[in-house]
Design a protein around this motif. Sequence first.
Motif, PDB file in Angstrom:
ATOM      1  N   LEU A 215       0.633  -1.255  -0.344  1.00 42.28           N
ATOM      2  CA  LEU A 215       0.084  -0.154  -0.108  1.00 42.28           C
ATOM      3  C   LEU A 215       1.009   1.302  -0.413  1.00 42.28           C
ATOM      4  O   LEU A 215       0.342   2.200  -0.448  1.00 42.28           O
ATOM      5  CB  LEU A 215      -0.999  -0.240   1.665  1.00 42.28           C
ATOM      6  CG  LEU A 215      -1.798   1.224   1.204  1.00 42.28           C
ATOM      7  CD1 LEU A 215      -3.146   0.445   0.021  1.00 42.28           C
ATOM      8  CD2 LEU A 215      -2.774   1.166   2.476  1.00 42.28           C
ATOM      9  N   ASN A 216       1.580   0.866   0.938  1.00 42.53           N
ATOM     10  CA  ASN A 216       2.446   2.898   0.730  1.00 42.53           C
ATOM     11  C   ASN A 216       3.567   2.965   0.026  1.00 42.53           C
ATOM     12  O   ASN A 216       3.743   3.357  -0.707  1.00 42.53           O
ATOM     13  CB  ASN A 216       3.993   2.072   2.054  1.00 42.53           C
ATOM     14  CG  ASN A 216       4.928   3.070   1.833  1.00 42.53           C
ATOM     15  OD1 ASN A 216       5.783   3.005   1.558  1.00 42.53           O
ATOM     16  ND2 ASN A 216       4.781   4.561   3.232  1.00 42.53           N
ATOM     17  N   GLY A 217       3.971   1.782  -0.968  1.00 38.98           N
ATOM     18  CA  GLY A 217       4.461   1.770  -2.044  1.00 38.98           C
ATOM     19  C   GLY A 217       4.039   1.852  -3.263  1.00 38.98           C
ATOM     20  O   GLY A 217       3.890   2.619  -4.283  1.00 38.98           O
ATOM     21  N   SER A 218       3.173   1.527  -3.570  1.00 35.50           N
ATOM     22  CA  SER A 218       1.762   2.074  -4.725  1.00 35.50           C
ATOM     23  C   SER A 218       0.478   3.139  -4.368  1.00 35.50           C
ATOM     24  O   SER A 218       0.133   3.669  -5.714  1.00 35.50           O
ATOM     25  CB  SER A 218       0.366   0.708  -4.997  1.00 35.50           C
ATOM     26  OG  SER A 218      -0.121   0.334  -3.773  1.00 35.50           O
ATOM     27  N   GLY A 219       0.773   3.080  -3.151  1.00 38.04           N
ATOM     28  CA  GLY A 219      -0.048   4.546  -3.065  1.00 38.04           C
ATOM     29  C   GLY A 219      -2.026   3.940  -3.009  1.00 38.04           C
ATOM     30  O   GLY A 219      -2.572   5.003  -3.107  1.00 38.04           O
ATOM     31  N   MET A 220      -2.017   2.674  -3.231  1.00 39.25           N
ATOM     32  CA  MET A 220      -3.486   2.414  -3.694  1.00 39.25           C
ATOM     33  C   MET A 220      -3.536   1.489  -3.195  1.00 39.25           C
ATOM     34  O   MET A 220      -3.105   0.195  -2.816  1.00 39.25           O
ATOM     35  CB  MET A 220      -3.586   2.346  -5.671  1.00 39.25           C
ATOM     36  CG  MET A 220      -3.487   1.699  -6.195  1.00 39.25           C
ATOM     37  SD  MET A 220      -3.552   1.055  -7.547  1.00 39.25           S
ATOM     38  CE  MET A 220      -3.241   2.923  -8.264  1.00 39.25           C
ATOM     39  N   ASN A 221      -5.227   0.515  -3.287  1.00 40.14           N
ATOM     40  CA  ASN A 221      -5.479  -0.635  -2.420  1.00 40.14           C
ATOM     41  C   ASN A 221      -5.805  -1.267  -3.851  1.00 40.14           C
ATOM     42  O   ASN A 221      -4.158  -1.494  -4.801  1.00 40.14           O
ATOM     43  CB  ASN A 221      -6.634  -0.807  -2.339  1.00 40.14           C
ATOM     44  CG  ASN A 221      -7.346  -2.071  -1.556  1.00 40.14           C
ATOM     45  OD1 ASN A 221      -6.897  -2.714  -1.202  1.00 40.14           O
ATOM     46  ND2 ASN A 221      -8.844  -1.439  -0.940  1.00 40.14           N
ATOM     47  N   TYR A 222      -5.273  -2.793  -3.716  1.00 38.37           N
ATOM     48  CA  TYR A 222      -5.047  -3.774  -4.677  1.00 38.37           C
ATOM     49  C   TYR A 222      -5.799  -3.683  -5.591  1.00 38.37           C
ATOM     50  O   TYR A 222      -6.197  -4.227  -6.782  1.00 38.37           O
ATOM     51  CB  TYR A 222      -6.373  -5.163  -3.919  1.00 38.37           C
ATOM     52  CG  TYR A 222      -5.024  -5.659  -3.146  1.00 38.37           C
ATOM     53  CD1 TYR A 222      -2.916  -5.438  -3.701  1.00 38.37           C
ATOM     54  CD2 TYR A 222      -4.955  -5.491  -1.913  1.00 38.37           C
ATOM     55  CE1 TYR A 222      -2.461  -6.691  -2.119  1.00 38.37           C
ATOM     56  CE2 TYR A 222      -4.011  -7.040  -0.966  1.00 38.37           C
ATOM     57  CZ  TYR A 222      -2.562  -6.777  -1.331  1.00 38.37           C
ATOM     58  OH  TYR A 222      -1.940  -7.396   0.125  1.00 38.37           O
ATOM     59  N   PHE A 223      -6.640  -2.381  -5.267  1.00 40.74           N
ATOM     60  CA  PHE A 223      -7.298  -2.137  -6.998  1.00 40.74           C
ATOM     61  C   PHE A 223      -7.681  -0.765  -7.481  1.00 40.74           C
ATOM     62  O   PHE A 223      -7.214  -0.175  -6.002  1.00 40.74           O
ATOM     63  CB  PHE A 223      -9.484  -2.643  -6.590  1.00 40.74           C
ATOM     64  CG  PHE A 223      -9.381  -4.054  -5.928  1.00 40.74           C
ATOM     65  CD1 PHE A 223     -10.425  -5.096  -6.858  1.00 40.74           C
ATOM     66  CD2 PHE A 223      -9.315  -3.566  -5.249  1.00 40.74           C
ATOM     67  CE1 PHE A 223     -10.515  -6.154  -7.026  1.00 40.74           C
ATOM     68  CE2 PHE A 223      -9.869  -5.841  -4.226  1.00 40.74           C
ATOM     69  CZ  PHE A 223      -9.873  -6.730  -5.475  1.00 40.74           C
ATOM     70  N   ASN A 224      -7.718  -1.031  -8.673  1.00 37.83           N
ATOM     71  CA  ASN A 224      -7.699   0.793  -9.215  1.00 37.83           C
ATOM     72  C   ASN A 224      -9.003   1.289  -8.717  1.00 37.83           C
ATOM     73  O   ASN A 224      -9.687   0.799  -8.420  1.00 37.83           O
ATOM     74  CB  ASN A 224      -7.160   0.628 -10.116  1.00 37.83           C
ATOM     75  CG  ASN A 224      -8.231  -0.387 -11.614  1.00 37.83           C
ATOM     76  OD1 ASN A 224      -9.273  -0.151 -10.788  1.00 37.83           O
ATOM     77  ND2 ASN A 224      -6.801   0.076 -12.329  1.00 37.83           N
ATOM     78  N   GLU A 225      -9.386   2.445  -9.528  1.00 37.14           N
ATOM     79  CA  GLU A 225     -10.126   3.501  -9.003  1.00 37.14           C
ATOM     80  C   GLU A 225     -11.539   2.701 -10.134  1.00 37.14           C
ATOM     81  O   GLU A 225     -12.776   3.649  -9.622  1.00 37.14           O
ATOM     82  CB  GLU A 225      -9.959   4.806  -9.764  1.00 37.14           C
ATOM     83  CG  GLU A 225      -9.150   6.033  -8.837  1.00 37.14           C
ATOM     84  CD  GLU A 225      -8.855   7.137  -9.242  1.00 37.14           C
ATOM     85  OE1 GLU A 225      -9.308   7.647 -10.873  1.00 37.14           O
ATOM     86  OE2 GLU A 225      -7.761   7.916  -9.222  1.00 37.14           O
ATOM     87  N   ASP A 226     -10.728   1.855 -11.080  1.00 38.69           N
ATOM     88  CA  ASP A 226     -12.444   1.175 -11.506  1.00 38.69           C
ATOM     89  C   ASP A 226     -12.771   0.029 -11.327  1.00 38.69           C
ATOM     90  O   ASP A 226     -13.158  -0.457 -11.817  1.00 38.69           O
ATOM     91  CB  ASP A 226     -11.664   1.516 -13.242  1.00 38.69           C
ATOM     92  CG  ASP A 226     -11.751   2.792 -13.756  1.00 38.69           C
ATOM     93  OD1 ASP A 226     -13.077   3.065 -13.526  1.00 38.69           O
ATOM     94  OD2 ASP A 226     -10.231   2.224 -14.834  1.00 38.69           O
ATOM     95  N   ASP A 227     -11.426  -0.034  -9.815  1.00 40.40           N
ATOM     96  CA  ASP A 227     -12.396  -1.256  -9.787  1.00 40.40           C
ATOM     97  C   ASP A 227     -11.494  -2.248  -9.975  1.00 40.40           C
ATOM     98  O   ASP A 227     -12.485  -3.611  -9.934  1.00 40.40           O
ATOM     99  CB  ASP A 227     -13.726  -1.903  -8.886  1.00 40.40           C
ATOM    100  CG  ASP A 227     -14.971  -0.602  -8.105  1.00 40.40           C
ATOM    101  OD1 ASP A 227     -13.709  -0.127  -7.710  1.00 40.40           O
ATOM    102  OD2 ASP A 227     -15.842  -0.490  -8.393  1.00 40.40           O
ATOM    103  N   GLU A 228     -10.595  -2.329 -11.026  1.00 39.03           N
ATOM    104  CA  GLU A 228     -10.190  -3.857 -11.375  1.00 39.03           C
ATOM    105  C   GLU A 228      -9.227  -3.780 -10.348  1.00 39.03           C
ATOM    106  O   GLU A 228      -8.597  -3.054  -9.747  1.00 39.03           O
ATOM    107  CB  GLU A 228      -9.860  -2.980 -12.365  1.00 39.03           C
ATOM    108  CG  GLU A 228     -10.904  -2.785 -13.464  1.00 39.03           C
ATOM    109  CD  GLU A 228     -10.314  -1.787 -14.511  1.00 39.03           C
ATOM    110  OE1 GLU A 228     -11.083  -2.141 -15.585  1.00 39.03           O
ATOM    111  OE2 GLU A 228      -9.239  -1.389 -14.822  1.00 39.03           O
ATOM    112  N   PRO A 229      -8.721  -5.322 -10.036  1.00 36.54           N
ATOM    113  CA  PRO A 229      -7.393  -5.739  -9.356  1.00 36.54           C
ATOM    114  C   PRO A 229      -6.586  -5.535 -10.168  1.00 36.54           C
ATOM    115  O   PRO A 229      -6.132  -5.419 -11.092  1.00 36.54           O
ATOM    116  CB  PRO A 229      -7.426  -7.244  -9.654  1.00 36.54           C
ATOM    117  CG  PRO A 229      -8.693  -7.841 -10.291  1.00 36.54           C
ATOM    118  CD  PRO A 229      -9.796  -6.558 -10.796  1.00 36.54           C
ATOM    119  N   VAL A 230      -4.861  -4.381  -9.456  1.00 33.66           N
ATOM    120  CA  VAL A 230      -4.103  -4.054  -9.932  1.00 33.66           C
ATOM    121  C   VAL A 230      -2.873  -5.257  -9.110  1.00 33.66           C
ATOM    122  O   VAL A 230      -1.813  -4.275  -8.617  1.00 33.66           O
ATOM    123  CB  VAL A 230      -3.790  -2.929  -9.892  1.00 33.66           C
ATOM    124  CG1 VAL A 230      -4.881  -1.926 -11.107  1.00 33.66           C
ATOM    125  CG2 VAL A 230      -4.530  -2.392  -9.204  1.00 33.66           C
TER     126      VAL A 230
END
Length: 439
Positions: A215-230
Motif C-alpha cells: 500500500l505504501n509503495g503503490s499509494g493504492m489498494n489492490y483495486f484501481n479507481e475502476d474497481d479492477e484488480p491491480v
Amino acid sequence: MKRFSLLALALLLFLTGCAGFTGGSEGTQASEGKTEDGKVKIDFWTFWGSEIRRPVIDKIIEDFNNSQDEIVVEHTYIPFGDIWTKELAAIAANNPPDVVINDINATALRGQEGQAENLAPYLEKDDISGRFYENLWDATLYEGDSYGIPFNTDTRLLFYNKDAFKEAGLDPNKPPETWEELEEYAEKLDKKSGDTYERIGFYPLYGVGSDVWLLNGSGMNYFNEDDEPVINSETNVDTMEWIKSWKDKYGEDTINRYQSQIDSQQSNPFFNGSLGMMANAATFYTQIRDYAPDLDFGVAPLPEKTSGSGNTSWGGGFVAEIPKGSSHPDEAWEFIKYLTDKEAQEYWAVKNFDNVANIEASESAATSDELSEKDQMVYEMAAQNLNDTLLTPMPAYAPDYVNLINPQLDAILIENKPAQEALDKAQQDVEELVEKTAQ
C-alpha cells in the motif's frame, strides 16, 4: 430446502450461544419494550470487556443515559471471537441487538447482504458525514449509502530509537524519508559481533505485514479507481522483491530470533536498542509507555518508496451499526449520533490512547492536558497521519479476496517463489473471483 437449513442452523447457534445470557451487562438478549418509567431500552453489543476499555465505554453509555429522558442503553459484552457470529445468528432469528460495533472493512459487504440497516433515511435528516475522515466514511458506503458510522481507527508509523541513532552517527531528529534512506540508516545501525547481529537497523515485517508496504509503495489498494484488480503491478512486484531482500540480508535465523522477542511484547528488542527502527500501529506506543518508559524515541510517517510517491499508511477500524431488524432503529440512531460526536469520541481517545474517527475529537485529543508530553507527540503524529492512511474495505464484488492474495505473498517470502509469478497467480485468482461474483 437449503435456505431453510441455513436459517435453522443460525437459529440453533443463537439459542445455544445467546440464550444463556441473562440480566446485566454481561450478556442480555436484545432489549424489548420499555422501562417502568417509559424509556425505550436499546441493547448495545461490543467486545470491549477489558479492564481498560470496559469502564470507558460504560461511562459514555452512562453519560448518554443521563443526557436525555427517553432512551436507556444497556451494554452487552461479547468476546471478540464470538460477537459477529452471534450477531448474524440473532439477525437470522429476528432478534438482533439495536446497535453493534463491527469491522469497518466489511461494512459495504454487510450492506449488500442485508445484515445492516441502510442509514440513508437518517442521514437525509441529520447528515453527520462531515464529522469523519473521508477514507473512513467512504468505507461505510454501499451503492452510495452508509451502513455504519465510523467509531475508531488506527494507522501505522515508523518508530525509531534516538539513542541508537546517536550511536550510529545519525541525526536523532531526522528520520528516514524514503526507502533508500531507510536502507542507508539501517546499514549504519546494524551492529554485529562475529556472525551474530547485536543490533539490526530495520526489518519491514516487524510490526506490520507485506500488505502495508504494498500500500505504501503503490499509494493504492489492490483495486484501481475502476474497481479492477491491480495486484501484479510493476510497483507491487518491486515492493515484494524489496521486502525479500531484507530477509536475505539478515537471514532466517536472525529474523526468527528477533521475532520471538517481539512476540513476548515486554522484551521487544526495540525497547533495549537492539532494533533501531520499527513500523507499527500508533498504539504500539502504549507498550513503550508500559515496558520502556525511559526510552528516547521518535515517530514519523512511513518513508516514501521514492521522493514524492507519498507516505501512504494502512488503517482499519470499527463502526457502530444498526443490525437489520433492530426493534428500535430510531433510538439506536440517536445513541450512535452521541457515540460518534466530539465529546464521547475525545473521551474514548484520551482514556484509551486510541485513534478516533471524528476529526474534531482527534485533533483535540492530541493536545489534551490529560496526555503527557510523549503521549501528545505520538498522538499528534498519528492524527496527522490519518490523512495519509488508506483502508482496504472488502469490496462487495470480491469478498474474501485477501485469502487469495496472502498465500502468494507468503510463497514469495517462505518458499522463494518469484514475486512476478506469485503476484500473477494472485491477480488471476482475484479476477476469477470477481467474474464468479458477477454471475
